[in-house]
Design a protein around this motif. Sequence first.
Motif, PDB file in Angstrom:
ATOM      1  N   MET A 187       5.807  11.542  -6.059  1.00 50.50           N
ATOM      2  CA  MET A 187       6.202  11.092  -4.554  1.00 50.50           C
ATOM      3  C   MET A 187       4.947  10.700  -3.867  1.00 50.50           C
ATOM      4  O   MET A 187       4.570   9.528  -3.306  1.00 50.50           O
ATOM      5  N   LYS A 188       3.686  11.587  -4.164  1.00 47.47           N
ATOM      6  CA  LYS A 188       2.456  11.190  -3.337  1.00 47.47           C
ATOM      7  C   LYS A 188       1.758   9.786  -4.137  1.00 47.47           C
ATOM      8  O   LYS A 188       1.300   9.139  -3.367  1.00 47.47           O
ATOM      9  N   ALA A 189       2.203   9.822  -5.315  1.00 46.05           N
ATOM     10  CA  ALA A 189       1.357   8.461  -5.810  1.00 46.05           C
ATOM     11  C   ALA A 189       2.264   7.267  -5.386  1.00 46.05           C
ATOM     12  O   ALA A 189       1.563   6.165  -5.011  1.00 46.05           O
ATOM     13  N   ALA A 190       3.486   7.346  -5.067  1.00 46.10           N
ATOM     14  CA  ALA A 190       4.212   6.114  -4.546  1.00 46.10           C
ATOM     15  C   ALA A 190       3.621   5.971  -3.309  1.00 46.10           C
ATOM     16  O   ALA A 190       3.520   4.657  -2.732  1.00 46.10           O
ATOM     17  N   LEU A 191       3.390   6.984  -2.361  1.00 45.44           N
ATOM     18  CA  LEU A 191       2.985   6.848  -1.259  1.00 45.44           C
ATOM     19  C   LEU A 191       1.418   6.300  -1.057  1.00 45.44           C
ATOM     20  O   LEU A 191       1.137   5.316  -0.311  1.00 45.44           O
ATOM     21  N   ALA A 192       0.745   6.824  -1.892  1.00 47.18           N
ATOM     22  CA  ALA A 192      -0.451   6.305  -1.973  1.00 47.18           C
ATOM     23  C   ALA A 192      -0.550   4.867  -2.488  1.00 47.18           C
ATOM     24  O   ALA A 192      -1.407   4.028  -1.713  1.00 47.18           O
ATOM     25  N   LYS A 193       0.186   4.641  -3.287  1.00 42.44           N
ATOM     26  CA  LYS A 193       0.235   2.940  -3.577  1.00 42.44           C
ATOM     27  C   LYS A 193       0.736   2.129  -2.403  1.00 42.44           C
ATOM     28  O   LYS A 193       0.127   1.160  -2.306  1.00 42.44           O
ATOM     29  N   MET A 194       1.504   2.532  -1.445  1.00 32.51           N
ATOM     30  CA  MET A 194       2.019   1.791  -0.375  1.00 32.51           C
ATOM     31  C   MET A 194       0.970   1.645   0.558  1.00 32.51           C
ATOM     32  O   MET A 194       0.594   0.858   1.128  1.00 32.51           O
ATOM     33  N   SER A 195       0.041   2.807   0.770  1.00 29.33           N
ATOM     34  CA  SER A 195      -1.070   2.894   1.469  1.00 29.33           C
ATOM     35  C   SER A 195      -2.156   1.964   1.205  1.00 29.33           C
ATOM     36  O   SER A 195      -2.763   1.328   2.130  1.00 29.33           O
ATOM     37  N   GLU A 196      -2.265   1.687  -0.112  1.00 33.22           N
ATOM     38  CA  GLU A 196      -3.229   0.758  -0.603  1.00 33.22           C
ATOM     39  C   GLU A 196      -2.737  -0.521  -0.127  1.00 33.22           C
ATOM     40  O   GLU A 196      -3.946  -1.511  -0.119  1.00 33.22           O
ATOM     41  N   GLN A 197      -1.507  -0.888   0.011  1.00 39.13           N
ATOM     42  CA  GLN A 197      -1.079  -2.016   0.450  1.00 39.13           C
ATOM     43  C   GLN A 197      -0.902  -2.195   2.060  1.00 39.13           C
ATOM     44  O   GLN A 197      -0.390  -2.886   2.638  1.00 39.13           O
ATOM     45  N   ARG A 198      -1.686  -1.161   2.549  1.00 41.98           N
ATOM     46  CA  ARG A 198      -1.705  -1.201   3.972  1.00 41.98           C
ATOM     47  C   ARG A 198      -0.336  -0.776   4.730  1.00 41.98           C
ATOM     48  O   ARG A 198      -0.156  -1.153   5.938  1.00 41.98           O
ATOM     49  N   THR A 199       0.551  -0.078   3.926  1.00 41.19           N
ATOM     50  CA  THR A 199       1.907   0.421   4.636  1.00 41.19           C
ATOM     51  C   THR A 199       1.738   1.992   4.397  1.00 41.19           C
ATOM     52  O   THR A 199       1.957   2.270   3.453  1.00 41.19           O
ATOM     53  N   VAL A 200       1.617   2.429   5.611  1.00 43.49           N
ATOM     54  CA  VAL A 200       1.676   4.069   5.737  1.00 43.49           C
ATOM     55  C   VAL A 200       3.029   4.454   6.045  1.00 43.49           C
ATOM     56  O   VAL A 200       3.438   4.074   7.169  1.00 43.49           O
ATOM     57  N   ILE A 201       3.712   5.260   5.457  1.00 45.07           N
ATOM     58  CA  ILE A 201       5.060   5.604   5.598  1.00 45.07           C
ATOM     59  C   ILE A 201       4.628   7.329   6.075  1.00 45.07           C
ATOM     60  O   ILE A 201       4.339   8.012   5.334  1.00 45.07           O
ATOM     61  N   PRO A 202       4.829   7.317   7.462  1.00 46.98           N
ATOM     62  CA  PRO A 202       4.463   8.659   8.013  1.00 46.98           C
ATOM     63  C   PRO A 202       5.472   9.906   7.580  1.00 46.98           C
ATOM     64  O   PRO A 202       4.902  11.078   7.671  1.00 46.98           O
ATOM     65  N   TYR A 203       6.629   9.883   7.064  1.00 49.15           N
ATOM     66  CA  TYR A 203       7.387  10.875   6.565  1.00 49.15           C
ATOM     67  C   TYR A 203       8.186  10.616   5.406  1.00 49.15           C
ATOM     68  O   TYR A 203       8.075   9.432   5.003  1.00 49.15           O
ATOM     69  N   ALA A 204       8.142  11.560   4.434  1.00 47.42           N
ATOM     70  CA  ALA A 204       8.969  11.430   3.218  1.00 47.42           C
ATOM     71  C   ALA A 204       9.906  12.583   3.056  1.00 47.42           C
ATOM     72  O   ALA A 204       9.679  13.768   3.635  1.00 47.42           O
ATOM     73  N   MET A 205      11.048  12.100   2.547  1.00 49.94           N
ATOM     74  CA  MET A 205      12.118  13.378   2.194  1.00 49.94           C
ATOM     75  C   MET A 205      12.496  13.319   1.011  1.00 49.94           C
ATOM     76  O   MET A 205      12.618  12.328   0.142  1.00 49.94           O
ATOM     77  N   LEU A 206      12.474  14.596   0.318  1.00 44.05           N
ATOM     78  CA  LEU A 206      13.224  14.814  -0.688  1.00 44.05           C
ATOM     79  C   LEU A 206      14.549  15.653  -0.706  1.00 44.05           C
ATOM     80  O   LEU A 206      14.444  16.477   0.072  1.00 44.05           O
ATOM     81  N   VAL A 207      15.476  15.048  -1.435  1.00 41.56           N
ATOM     82  CA  VAL A 207      16.659  15.737  -1.160  1.00 41.56           C
ATOM     83  C   VAL A 207      17.345  15.897  -2.668  1.00 41.56           C
ATOM     84  O   VAL A 207      17.443  15.314  -3.360  1.00 41.56           O
TER      85      VAL A 207
END
Length: 132
Positions: free
Chosen positions: A1-21
Amino acid sequence: MKAALAKMSEQRTVIPYAMLVDTEQIRIFQWDGVNLSEPVCSLNTGEILRYYQPDFGSKGIFGHTIETLVEAWLHDLAYHWNSEIPPASEQIAAIGLLPLLAGGTTKSGVKLGGNSIYRDQFFDEYCYRARG
């Protein structure tokens, strides 16, 4: 999950929350573009999803069922389509997520960072896009 969020941050898209279900817990994390928190909210999956399907957990549980029920819950939090106070509204509000969900949309099957592997099986990641 962290790798996916980091990749999005590199594209200047910061997702403030993530949910695992999973079948036991719904865990919500905060992400600042660099650091992923420990869970800021942990909820019992059955308690939340039985509100939308009373027999949840009494039969076999499939990923599609959980996905559909989580989507129903998120839509209820965003639009109050099923109840004025959806399950866990207070906990979601306490971490600052509830106002971000208002007016949002859901989209399933979104690949956030390539293929993810969980217990040796590929799964579709689930994305909720908050308003704005």
